[in-house]
Design a protein around this motif. Structure first.
Motif, PDB file in Angstrom:
ATOM      1  N   LYS A  43       1.002  -1.154  -0.020  1.00  0.00           N
ATOM      2  CA  LYS A  43      -0.125  -0.022   0.057  1.00  0.00           C
ATOM      3  C   LYS A  43       1.053   1.226  -0.218  1.00  0.00           C
ATOM      4  O   LYS A  43       1.679   1.294   0.803  1.00  0.00           O
ATOM      5  CB  LYS A  43      -1.081  -0.132   1.267  1.00  0.00           C
ATOM      6  N   ASP A  44       0.754   2.407  -0.767  1.00  0.00           N
ATOM      7  CA  ASP A  44       1.396   3.535  -0.764  1.00  0.00           C
ATOM      8  C   ASP A  44       0.337   4.711  -0.671  1.00  0.00           C
ATOM      9  O   ASP A  44       0.750   5.761  -1.234  1.00  0.00           O
ATOM     10  CB  ASP A  44       1.921   3.293  -2.035  1.00  0.00           C
ATOM     11  N   GLY A  45      -0.709   4.592   0.054  1.00  0.00           N
ATOM     12  CA  GLY A  45      -1.510   5.823   0.121  1.00  0.00           C
ATOM     13  C   GLY A  45      -2.958   5.589  -0.602  1.00  0.00           C
ATOM     14  O   GLY A  45      -3.789   5.253   0.308  1.00  0.00           O
ATOM     15  N   ALA A  46      -3.087   6.025  -1.716  1.00  0.00           N
ATOM     16  CA  ALA A  46      -4.161   6.028  -2.425  1.00  0.00           C
ATOM     17  C   ALA A  46      -4.751   4.608  -2.571  1.00  0.00           C
ATOM     18  O   ALA A  46      -3.868   3.618  -2.816  1.00  0.00           O
ATOM     19  CB  ALA A  46      -4.267   6.784  -3.714  1.00  0.00           C
ATOM     20  N   TYR A  47      -6.208   4.368  -2.297  1.00  0.00           N
ATOM     21  CA  TYR A  47      -6.634   3.210  -2.697  1.00  0.00           C
ATOM     22  C   TYR A  47      -6.578   2.682  -4.249  1.00  0.00           C
ATOM     23  O   TYR A  47      -7.158   3.517  -5.076  1.00  0.00           O
ATOM     24  CB  TYR A  47      -8.045   3.193  -2.150  1.00  0.00           C
ATOM     25  N   THR A  48      -6.451   1.717  -4.487  1.00  0.00           N
ATOM     26  CA  THR A  48      -6.153   1.131  -5.803  1.00  0.00           C
ATOM     27  C   THR A  48      -6.682  -0.226  -5.862  1.00  0.00           C
ATOM     28  O   THR A  48      -6.456  -1.160  -5.055  1.00  0.00           O
ATOM     29  CB  THR A  48      -4.915   1.095  -6.714  1.00  0.00           C
ATOM     30  N   PRO A  49      -7.736  -0.799  -6.807  1.00  0.00           N
ATOM     31  CA  PRO A  49      -8.037  -1.924  -6.563  1.00  0.00           C
ATOM     32  C   PRO A  49      -6.930  -3.301  -7.299  1.00  0.00           C
ATOM     33  O   PRO A  49      -7.229  -4.464  -7.011  1.00  0.00           O
ATOM     34  CB  PRO A  49      -9.066  -1.900  -7.678  1.00  0.00           C
ATOM     35  N   THR A  50      -5.872  -2.646  -7.871  1.00  0.00           N
ATOM     36  CA  THR A  50      -4.957  -3.853  -8.362  1.00  0.00           C
ATOM     37  C   THR A  50      -3.802  -3.057  -7.643  1.00  0.00           C
ATOM     38  O   THR A  50      -2.728  -2.572  -8.585  1.00  0.00           O
ATOM     39  CB  THR A  50      -4.753  -3.789 -10.001  1.00  0.00           C
ATOM     40  N   PRO A  51      -3.351  -3.012  -6.442  1.00  0.00           N
ATOM     41  CA  PRO A  51      -1.898  -3.018  -5.899  1.00  0.00           C
ATOM     42  C   PRO A  51      -0.720  -3.811  -6.166  1.00  0.00           C
ATOM     43  O   PRO A  51      -1.170  -5.052  -6.763  1.00  0.00           O
ATOM     44  CB  PRO A  51      -2.274  -3.104  -4.444  1.00  0.00           C
ATOM     45  N   PRO A  52       0.321  -3.556  -6.321  1.00  0.00           N
ATOM     46  CA  PRO A  52       1.350  -4.528  -6.253  1.00  0.00           C
ATOM     47  C   PRO A  52       1.398  -5.619  -4.904  1.00  0.00           C
ATOM     48  O   PRO A  52       1.010  -5.122  -3.963  1.00  0.00           O
ATOM     49  CB  PRO A  52       2.557  -3.628  -6.209  1.00  0.00           C
ATOM     50  N   VAL A  53       1.736  -6.697  -5.375  1.00  0.00           N
ATOM     51  CA  VAL A  53       1.641  -7.852  -4.552  1.00  0.00           C
ATOM     52  C   VAL A  53       3.071  -8.766  -4.564  1.00  0.00           C
ATOM     53  O   VAL A  53       3.817  -8.811  -5.296  1.00  0.00           O
ATOM     54  CB  VAL A  53       0.375  -8.960  -4.745  1.00  0.00           C
ATOM     55  N   ILE A  54       2.981  -9.527  -3.260  1.00  0.00           N
ATOM     56  CA  ILE A  54       3.910 -10.366  -3.074  1.00  0.00           C
ATOM     57  C   ILE A  54       3.097 -11.598  -2.699  1.00  0.00           C
ATOM     58  O   ILE A  54       1.937 -11.837  -1.704  1.00  0.00           O
ATOM     59  CB  ILE A  54       4.840 -10.288  -1.818  1.00  0.00           C
ATOM     60  N   ARG A  55       3.458 -12.934  -3.637  1.00  0.00           N
ATOM     61  CA  ARG A  55       2.477 -14.169  -3.507  1.00  0.00           C
ATOM     62  C   ARG A  55       3.518 -15.360  -2.833  1.00  0.00           C
ATOM     63  O   ARG A  55       4.762 -15.414  -3.231  1.00  0.00           O
ATOM     64  CB  ARG A  55       2.234 -14.440  -4.611  1.00  0.00           C
ATOM     65  N   TYR A  56       3.188 -15.931  -1.729  1.00  0.00           N
ATOM     66  CA  TYR A  56       3.886 -17.097  -1.402  1.00  0.00           C
ATOM     67  C   TYR A  56       3.592 -18.339  -2.386  1.00  0.00           C
ATOM     68  O   TYR A  56       2.542 -18.303  -2.767  1.00  0.00           O
ATOM     69  CB  TYR A  56       3.257 -17.568  -0.066  1.00  0.00           C
ATOM     70  N   ALA A  57       4.711 -18.754  -2.999  1.00  0.00           N
ATOM     71  CA  ALA A  57       4.792 -19.498  -3.950  1.00  0.00           C
ATOM     72  C   ALA A  57       5.276 -21.120  -3.658  1.00  0.00           C
ATOM     73  O   ALA A  57       5.418 -21.693  -4.877  1.00  0.00           O
ATOM     74  CB  ALA A  57       5.642 -19.083  -5.074  1.00  0.00           C
ATOM     75  N   GLY A  58       5.393 -21.388  -2.342  1.00  0.00           N
ATOM     76  CA  GLY A  58       5.897 -22.466  -2.059  1.00  0.00           C
ATOM     77  C   GLY A  58       4.702 -23.666  -1.690  1.00  0.00           C
ATOM     78  O   GLY A  58       3.673 -23.736  -2.452  1.00  0.00           O
ATOM     79  N   SER A  59       5.317 -24.754  -1.105  1.00  0.00           N
ATOM     80  CA  SER A  59       4.316 -26.026  -0.884  1.00  0.00           C
ATOM     81  C   SER A  59       3.077 -25.598  -0.055  1.00  0.00           C
ATOM     82  O   SER A  59       3.004 -24.573   0.493  1.00  0.00           O
ATOM     83  CB  SER A  59       4.879 -27.165  -0.516  1.00  0.00           C
ATOM     84  N   GLU A  60       1.921 -26.582   0.046  1.00  0.00           N
ATOM     85  CA  GLU A  60       0.921 -26.407   0.860  1.00  0.00           C
ATOM     86  C   GLU A  60       1.469 -25.966   2.226  1.00  0.00           C
ATOM     87  O   GLU A  60       2.496 -26.470   2.963  1.00  0.00           O
ATOM     88  CB  GLU A  60       0.111 -27.722   0.858  1.00  0.00           C
ATOM     89  N   VAL A  61       0.643 -24.787   2.925  1.00  0.00           N
ATOM     90  CA  VAL A  61       1.086 -24.393   4.193  1.00  0.00           C
ATOM     91  C   VAL A  61       0.655 -25.080   5.189  1.00  0.00           C
ATOM     92  O   VAL A  61      -0.644 -25.434   5.447  1.00  0.00           O
ATOM     93  CB  VAL A  61       0.609 -22.880   4.201  1.00  0.00           C
ATOM     94  N   GLU A  62       1.482 -25.760   5.911  1.00  0.00           N
ATOM     95  CA  GLU A  62       1.006 -26.446   7.316  1.00  0.00           C
ATOM     96  C   GLU A  62       0.973 -25.631   8.625  1.00  0.00           C
ATOM     97  O   GLU A  62      -0.086 -25.897   9.206  1.00  0.00           O
ATOM     98  CB  GLU A  62       2.244 -27.476   7.602  1.00  0.00           C
ATOM     99  N   LYS A  63       1.717 -24.630   8.736  1.00  0.00           N
ATOM    100  CA  LYS A  63       1.275 -23.711   9.867  1.00  0.00           C
ATOM    101  C   LYS A  63       2.289 -22.353   9.098  1.00  0.00           C
ATOM    102  O   LYS A  63       2.809 -22.321   8.170  1.00  0.00           O
ATOM    103  CB  LYS A  63       1.807 -24.148  11.288  1.00  0.00           C
ATOM    104  N   LEU A  64       1.662 -21.141   9.808  1.00  0.00           N
ATOM    105  CA  LEU A  64       2.303 -19.893   9.609  1.00  0.00           C
ATOM    106  C   LEU A  64       2.499 -19.023  10.698  1.00  0.00           C
ATOM    107  O   LEU A  64       1.864 -19.579  11.907  1.00  0.00           O
ATOM    108  CB  LEU A  64       1.375 -19.361   8.440  1.00  0.00           C
ATOM    109  N   GLU A  65       3.166 -18.044  10.572  1.00  0.00           N
ATOM    110  CA  GLU A  65       3.425 -16.988  11.607  1.00  0.00           C
ATOM    111  C   GLU A  65       3.288 -15.663  10.909  1.00  0.00           C
ATOM    112  O   GLU A  65       3.664 -15.353  10.214  1.00  0.00           O
ATOM    113  CB  GLU A  65       4.731 -16.988  12.518  1.00  0.00           C
ATOM    114  N   LEU A  66       2.022 -14.758  11.590  1.00  0.00           N
ATOM    115  CA  LEU A  66       1.829 -13.567  11.044  1.00  0.00           C
ATOM    116  C   LEU A  66       1.957 -12.501  11.707  1.00  0.00           C
ATOM    117  O   LEU A  66       0.608 -12.118  12.565  1.00  0.00           O
ATOM    118  CB  LEU A  66       0.598 -13.769  10.030  1.00  0.00           C
TER     119      LEU A  66
END
Length: 536
Positions: A43-66
């Motif tokens: 996010k960089d301020g103004a709302y946009t419906p198509t923002p830049p993104v980071i995608r997790y591209a690994g194997s099926e998630v067993e657990k996470l920390e967020l």
């Protein structure tokens, strides 16, 4: 047992905290989890419906920390993919990620790591950092947080989230703000807000008393010369000449009771005094002694100054002597009598005067609740709202009045809804909507009503309201991974299904027409209420 928050959900905010180093209000990076697994938007301020993104591209998630400043995905193949904010401008990734960026960002890679940063502030040398070392630094505030004894696992998990959230919503000193300060959310609100700061400080005092004090002191850094403390502000500018509910001493008293701070109180009390005098001089339009919120000509924000933006209280009025405003003001007067012993009689006289006038003008024998008085029409209104309970906070009600008010909180036709306390009475069918202050339940109002009930000895009733609030927050954190702005009083819809100032014309998502996620005071007041042994 999880050491960190571990629930994925859309709308969670990720940003560098002022607790760890220098933030940048204007240029700092803010990330937000998408409603699509496992995608993180920039996010960089103004709302946009198509923002830049980071995608997790690994194997099926067993657990996470967020958390609010790092994330880890543990894949079923044994791999770990991590991301962390090493400073205010960058996110450092190590593992299986893909990115879709825009020209506002730079990117570099080395040894399986990727560094993304704001253009103009990009520093490729940060690629040399060890991601796990940076995560350990970011996590210390959470792992060092005190955990109350004998709480459930659901409470513990939710508390970890609340601690992480307020850390993320803390800025470093910058510009005219001389100390650390807080925001309701790093996006889209971003600024510092008056009553939010008080509620943030109430929760933070259980984690770091000095930070809690700074959250309050920061509001006085943006005080105008004439005494006004504005609705909101930032390191550079204030909003226009609007204020917000005056509840700063609610936090000041609690902090001082926990950790006596006579020097801090002595420094702030004269500034608070100037602010309260400004309210007396500028918000009593008819000169009758009670104050009125500024009311705006906006159907979705009739009185943003009150904090109850779209409440039906304001639908047909232009000036209202308000029970919440005058109750807050009376409470502040009572506090000033404590803070400035040499002027105790002066401020207690103001407290007594406000309480007397509230009982004469705002108490309704017809509905057994405090209501607004329409200054223009010269009569009380018939809108029964949660604001009507707030004179309990300052001690305005008699014992008999308090008993009648308490009865409403178990009456299914008024305020005894499945989740209490609704922002308007259930029987007000014509005005009811699942939209902000037109029915839904707000954590901060429940908290202050509980304090008022405690003042009058209704300990079990206060406890039941707080416990219901805590359990609702825990339920939806575990389901959605976030703290919400408000909840459905009927328990018919989940928070993401509720409206916020109506909907967009085409029904599409927009942040200002969606209940805010990772909302500041919902999390900090969770911490505050959970740390009351008599309530949990």
């Amino acid at each position: 047992m999880n050491k960190f928050p571990a629930v994925w959900g859309g709308g969670q905010l990720i940003a560098f905290s002022g607790i760890d180093g220098q933030t940048d209000f204007k240029n700092g990076l803010c990330l937000r989890t998408a409603f699509e697994k496992y995608v993180i938007q920039l996010k960089d301020g103004a709302y946009t419906p198509t923002p830049p993104v980071i995608r997790y591209a690994g194997s099926e998630v067993e657990k996470l920390e967020l958390t609010g400043d790092f994330f880890r995905f543990y894949g079923e193949d044994g791999t770990v993919s991590s991301g962390v904010l090493p400073d205010s401008y960058h996110v450092l990734l190590d593992g299986d990620f893909s990115v879709e960026l825009q020209d506002k960002y730079d990117i570099a890679g080395k040894d399986g790591k990727m560094l993304i940063g704001r253009k103009g502030f990009f520093d490729p040398a940060l690629l040399e950092l060890n991601v796990e070392d940076e995560i350990a630094k970011r996590g210390r505030f959470i792992t060092s947080a005190p955990i109350p004894e004998n709480i459930s696992d659901a409470s513990r998990q939710t508390l970890l989230k609340a601690v992480s959230q307020i850390k993320t919503q803390t800025y470093a000193p910058e510009g005219r703000i001389s100390c650390k300060w807080s925001t309701p959310d790093r996006w889209p609100h971003k600024k510092m807000w008056l009553w939010d700061s008080a509620f943030h400080a109430l929760g933070m005092r259980h984690l770091n008393v000095d930070l809690a004090k700074q959250f309050i002191s920061a509001m006085f850094d943006i005080q105008d010369e004439d005494g006004l403390i504005p609705h909101s502000g930032d390191p550079v500018v204030n909003r226009p000449q609007l204020t917000q509910p005056p509840v700063l001493s609610l936090a000041m008293r609690a902090i001082n009771e926990q950790s006596p701070s006579p020097g801090w109180i002595a420094e702030l009390a004269p500034k608070l005094e100037r602010y309260i005098e400004w309210i007396f001089a500028n918000r009593d339009t008819d000169g009758a002694g009670l104050v009125e919120w500024a009311i705006e000509a906006n159907v979705n924000c009739r009185s943003g100054e009150s904090g109850m933006d779209n409440s039906p209280r304001f639908d047909g009025a232009t000036q209202l002597d308000a029970p919440d405003f005058n109750a807050f003001l009376a409470y502040e007067c009572e506090s000033l009598a404590m803070f400035i012993p040499g002027k105790r009689d002066y401020w207690m006289a103001h407290h007594a005067r406000l309480c007397k006038l509230m009982n004469e003008r705002l108490w309704s024998n017809e509905v057994n609740l405090y209501v607004d008085f329409d200054v223009v029409a010269n009569k009380r209104t018939d809108v029964m709202s949660s604001a009507g309970f707030l004179p309990l906070l300052c001690g305005a009600a008699s014992k008999e009045q308090a008993a009648k008010m308490a009865a409403h909180l178990t009456d299914p036709e008024t305020f005894g809804t499945p989740l209490r306390v609704p922002s308007i009475a259930k029987k007000n069918v014509a005005a009811y909507k699942k939209d902000m202050w037109r029915g839904p339940v707000w954590t901060n109002i429940n908290y202050m009503i509980a304090l008022g009930l405690e003042r009058y000895g209704y300990h079990d009733l206060a406890k039941s309201i707080v416990q219901d609030t805590l359990r609702e927050q825990e339920k939806f954190y575990l389901q959605f991974g976030t703290f919400f702005e408000f909840h459905d009083d009927r328990k018919e819809l989940t928070p993401p299904e509720l409206e916020r100032k109506g909907k967009t014309e085409d029904g599409s998502y927009h942040p200002f027409h969606q209940v805010f996620h990772d909302y500041g005071w919902s999390g900090t007041l969770y911490i505050e209420m959970l740390n009351h042994p008599e309530w949990r």
